[in-house]
Design a protein around this motif. Sequence first.
Motif, mmCIF file in Angstrom:
data_model
loop_
_atom_site.group_PDB
_atom_site.id
_atom_site.type_symbol
_atom_site.label_atom_id
_atom_site.label_comp_id
_atom_site.label_asym_id
_atom_site.label_seq_id
_atom_site.Cartn_x
_atom_site.Cartn_y
_atom_site.Cartn_z
ATOM 1 N N LYS A 269 0.746 -1.150 -0.033
ATOM 2 C CA LYS A 269 -0.035 -0.062 -0.184
ATOM 3 C C LYS A 269 0.840 1.240 0.096
ATOM 4 O O LYS A 269 2.037 1.153 0.416
ATOM 5 C CB LYS A 269 -0.852 0.178 1.269
ATOM 6 C CG LYS A 269 -2.059 -0.993 1.308
ATOM 7 C CD LYS A 269 -2.992 -0.939 2.570
ATOM 8 C CE LYS A 269 -4.080 -1.941 2.518
ATOM 9 N NZ LYS A 269 -4.911 -1.671 3.559
ATOM 10 N N PRO A 270 0.351 2.178 -0.598
ATOM 11 C CA PRO A 270 0.933 3.524 -0.572
ATOM 12 C C PRO A 270 1.567 4.008 0.899
ATOM 13 O O PRO A 270 0.556 3.699 1.652
ATOM 14 C CB PRO A 270 0.242 4.536 -1.236
ATOM 15 C CG PRO A 270 -0.466 3.878 -2.220
ATOM 16 C CD PRO A 270 -0.825 2.292 -1.257
ATOM 17 N N GLN A 271 2.574 4.680 1.120
ATOM 18 C CA GLN A 271 2.866 5.038 2.553
ATOM 19 C C GLN A 271 1.764 6.117 2.891
ATOM 20 O O GLN A 271 1.239 6.865 2.178
ATOM 21 C CB GLN A 271 4.224 5.565 2.537
ATOM 22 C CG GLN A 271 4.626 6.045 4.087
ATOM 23 C CD GLN A 271 6.298 6.328 4.129
ATOM 24 O OE1 GLN A 271 6.525 6.527 2.706
ATOM 25 N NE2 GLN A 271 6.524 6.656 5.283
ATOM 26 N N ALA A 272 1.231 5.801 4.160
ATOM 27 C CA ALA A 272 0.315 7.046 4.721
ATOM 28 C C ALA A 272 0.780 8.354 4.620
ATOM 29 O O ALA A 272 2.264 8.698 4.819
ATOM 30 C CB ALA A 272 -0.068 6.751 6.165
ATOM 31 N N PRO A 273 -0.018 9.477 3.944
ATOM 32 C CA PRO A 273 0.464 10.730 3.692
ATOM 33 C C PRO A 273 0.732 11.367 5.293
ATOM 34 O O PRO A 273 0.068 10.834 6.132
ATOM 35 C CB PRO A 273 -0.520 11.424 2.963
ATOM 36 C CG PRO A 273 -1.664 10.405 3.322
ATOM 37 C CD PRO A 273 -1.165 9.327 3.430
ATOM 38 N N ASN A 299 1.278 19.449 -1.883
ATOM 39 C CA ASN A 299 0.931 18.316 -2.869
ATOM 40 C C ASN A 299 -0.542 18.180 -3.457
ATOM 41 O O ASN A 299 -1.448 17.974 -2.629
ATOM 42 C CB ASN A 299 1.307 16.938 -2.465
ATOM 43 C CG ASN A 299 1.274 15.912 -3.378
ATOM 44 O OD1 ASN A 299 0.607 15.724 -4.222
ATOM 45 N ND2 ASN A 299 2.306 14.897 -2.972
ATOM 46 N N ARG A 300 -0.666 18.407 -4.555
ATOM 47 C CA ARG A 300 -2.027 18.463 -5.174
ATOM 48 C C ARG A 300 -2.586 17.283 -5.283
ATOM 49 O O ARG A 300 -3.909 16.959 -5.562
ATOM 50 C CB ARG A 300 -2.082 19.260 -6.572
ATOM 51 C CG ARG A 300 -1.456 20.680 -6.708
ATOM 52 C CD ARG A 300 -1.540 21.403 -7.917
ATOM 53 N NE ARG A 300 -1.092 22.547 -8.060
ATOM 54 C CZ ARG A 300 -1.003 23.283 -9.294
ATOM 55 N NH1 ARG A 300 -1.264 22.818 -9.979
ATOM 56 N NH2 ARG A 300 -0.376 24.472 -9.332
ATOM 57 N N SER A 301 -1.861 16.210 -5.339
ATOM 58 C CA SER A 301 -2.440 14.724 -5.223
ATOM 59 C C SER A 301 -3.065 14.247 -4.153
ATOM 60 O O SER A 301 -3.719 13.374 -4.131
ATOM 61 C CB SER A 301 -1.219 13.796 -5.768
ATOM 62 O OG SER A 301 -0.813 14.054 -6.962
ATOM 63 N N TYR A 302 -2.897 15.063 -2.982
ATOM 64 C CA TYR A 302 -3.175 14.717 -1.449
ATOM 65 C C TYR A 302 -4.894 15.218 -1.545
ATOM 66 O O TYR A 302 -4.989 16.607 -2.030
ATOM 67 C CB TYR A 302 -2.663 15.343 -0.510
ATOM 68 C CG TYR A 302 -1.297 14.547 -0.450
ATOM 69 C CD1 TYR A 302 -0.922 13.491 -0.948
ATOM 70 C CD2 TYR A 302 -0.183 15.213 0.364
ATOM 71 C CE1 TYR A 302 0.418 13.040 -0.639
ATOM 72 C CE2 TYR A 302 0.995 14.582 0.624
ATOM 73 C CZ TYR A 302 1.279 13.452 0.017
ATOM 74 O OH TYR A 302 2.355 12.986 0.317
ATOM 75 N N ASN A 303 -5.832 14.476 -1.331
ATOM 76 C CA ASN A 303 -7.106 15.043 -0.757
ATOM 77 C C ASN A 303 -7.312 14.759 0.511
ATOM 78 O O ASN A 303 -6.341 14.440 1.425
ATOM 79 C CB ASN A 303 -8.061 14.049 -1.635
ATOM 80 C CG ASN A 303 -8.079 14.332 -2.963
ATOM 81 O OD1 ASN A 303 -7.879 15.316 -3.504
ATOM 82 N ND2 ASN A 303 -8.213 13.270 -3.952
ATOM 83 N N TYR A 304 -8.580 15.385 0.988
ATOM 84 C CA TYR A 304 -8.838 15.068 2.629
ATOM 85 C C TYR A 304 -10.028 14.850 2.826
ATOM 86 O O TYR A 304 -10.897 14.869 2.140
ATOM 87 C CB TYR A 304 -8.423 16.704 3.041
ATOM 88 C CG TYR A 304 -7.016 17.302 2.616
ATOM 89 C CD1 TYR A 304 -5.991 17.257 3.396
ATOM 90 C CD2 TYR A 304 -6.771 17.873 1.527
ATOM 91 C CE1 TYR A 304 -4.973 17.485 3.071
ATOM 92 C CE2 TYR A 304 -5.808 18.312 1.249
ATOM 93 C CZ TYR A 304 -4.592 18.079 1.960
ATOM 94 O OH TYR A 304 -3.503 18.609 1.893
ATOM 95 N N GLY A 348 -6.392 6.328 -1.436
ATOM 96 C CA GLY A 348 -7.086 5.691 -0.469
ATOM 97 C C GLY A 348 -6.357 5.282 0.669
ATOM 98 O O GLY A 348 -7.367 4.834 1.558
ATOM 99 N N VAL A 349 -5.312 5.731 0.996
ATOM 100 C CA VAL A 349 -4.636 5.541 2.157
ATOM 101 C C VAL A 349 -4.658 6.844 2.810
ATOM 102 O O VAL A 349 -4.327 8.000 2.640
ATOM 103 C CB VAL A 349 -3.236 5.123 2.037
ATOM 104 C CG1 VAL A 349 -2.539 4.795 3.549
ATOM 105 C CG2 VAL A 349 -3.018 3.946 1.404
#
Length: 528
Positions: A269-273, A299-304, A348-349
């Motif tokens: 899994k991708p590392q937790a942001p 980082n624009r790839s991060y959502n919340y 998703g992480v």
Amino acid sequence: MFRNCECPDSILKVIEFGFDQAMLLYPRSSCSKDPSLSYPAALALASREYHYIADPKTWTEAQTYCREKYTDLATIRDKEEMQSLNELSFFSGGAWIGLFNKLQNWPSKFTADKDKNSCLYFWIHGGIWTPCPCNLTVAFVCHDVNQYAPYGFNLTLDKKNWTEAQRECQQKHTRLATLRNQEEKDYLKSIIPSGHYGVHMDPYGDGWTWSDDSTPFFVNWLDPAQKHLNSSNRCVASLQTPGSQGRWETQSCTERLPFFCLTTTSTPKPQAPPDVTQVNVVNRSEIHLKLQWTKVNNNRSYNYTLRDSSGQESSITGSDAFNKVTHTVSSLSPGTKYSFILFTVFEGVRSTGFNFSEVTVPPYVTQVNVVTRSETRLVLEWTKVNNNNNYEYILRDSNGAETSITGSEAETTVTHTISSLSIGTEYSLTLFTLFEEVRSTGFNFSAVTVPVKRTQIVRVELQVNSSLNLKTPEVQEVLLHQIKVKLQENGLPADVKLSWIEQTDGQIFHKKKDEKRKKEEEKNKDEF
């Protein structure tokens, strides 16, 4: 396919099944029909890779070998995986797969074809499977693969026969449940209310489990009757004979057969942001909070995801060009504290979550009364907003000076006294409700102190008829009224109150002395 031996040194070909792609690699020796083949052929399907091992072993030995060399004995989840396993078969006969049966306490004399009208139910107090007529109505337990309750059990106390229970489980859940170990039996006993002694279960095919302890939702029996447990046949082989298409049959676990192993490789899994470190309120009202935070690492790839104290979540995109993210929480209650958790989300992480609390603006006081006033002080009173003892108040005067006020918890009103005021002065005031350092809209009002009482002494000379008795109150009142009228004609306010002043001798009127006599009295005074 590819079952001839006209293969070159190596053959590399892509096989397609559905939407998945797999690569089938035949080594030169794979063209051999020798059952002692020791080179495993491998089929890679996404993150699952099957291996055929030609060296015969018992089921337990095969399980040990697969767990040491690969991941486990082969688990087959659907038709596509069954088909891909068949592509690895270069022999005639059976080969172990990871399916076996763990059920205990089966009736020793019960078999599937002994009594076509027999079903099984679990006798709670006896702790064993018991044959019963299929029309026996008792409670039943379904298994729900999507349920997070322990073991996925769903108990239904409505009594139904075995067929009705199975049908309802298939419609609403997955199937009738089975018990595979003592822990599940103990749990089932704990959820059965007193007075219920038996529940329908499904031992047929449900005692079977894969070597990795997963439940077999896909089955591929050669003869469906073989899924009914036989005391000597607890393990399953996949048949690779003409017409069998890899179908399954039960075998004694001590038989020595080739087998299929499985390697599973999970994509990490991708590392937790990282978490947001601060959330600010850029605007608040009685019913909304406008929140803002800086994008994590810009980082624009991060959502919340924002979760409130009730568990409700809101997804917030962070893909715009600004380095700040703004989100408004609406439909809130005035003067209320809200707890939130803000997660950063990437592929998703979620991050650990940043916890914070904020409050909405409290309501404001709508009326302030002056209950007592004097020349130098004002006593104010107002009703507590929503009768909330957590609210405090701030009174600001026209000069900007502020006073904090806390009401008594036992009272529904708040009283506050302003002292050291100026006489007869109007004061402009603003009253704020305060909650968690957040102020309401101010309530503006004015109040005045009592003006000073002015007393003026006027000496009046009257010429009256000597026969008039000036000591009579009635005469004094008439004279006073005439004087008041005369003064009002000359500008005296109408609300001025006039009254006679008595002299030290108790008299109001004295006769005026003539000038000659006055001078003589003054001369005698000087001589004395």
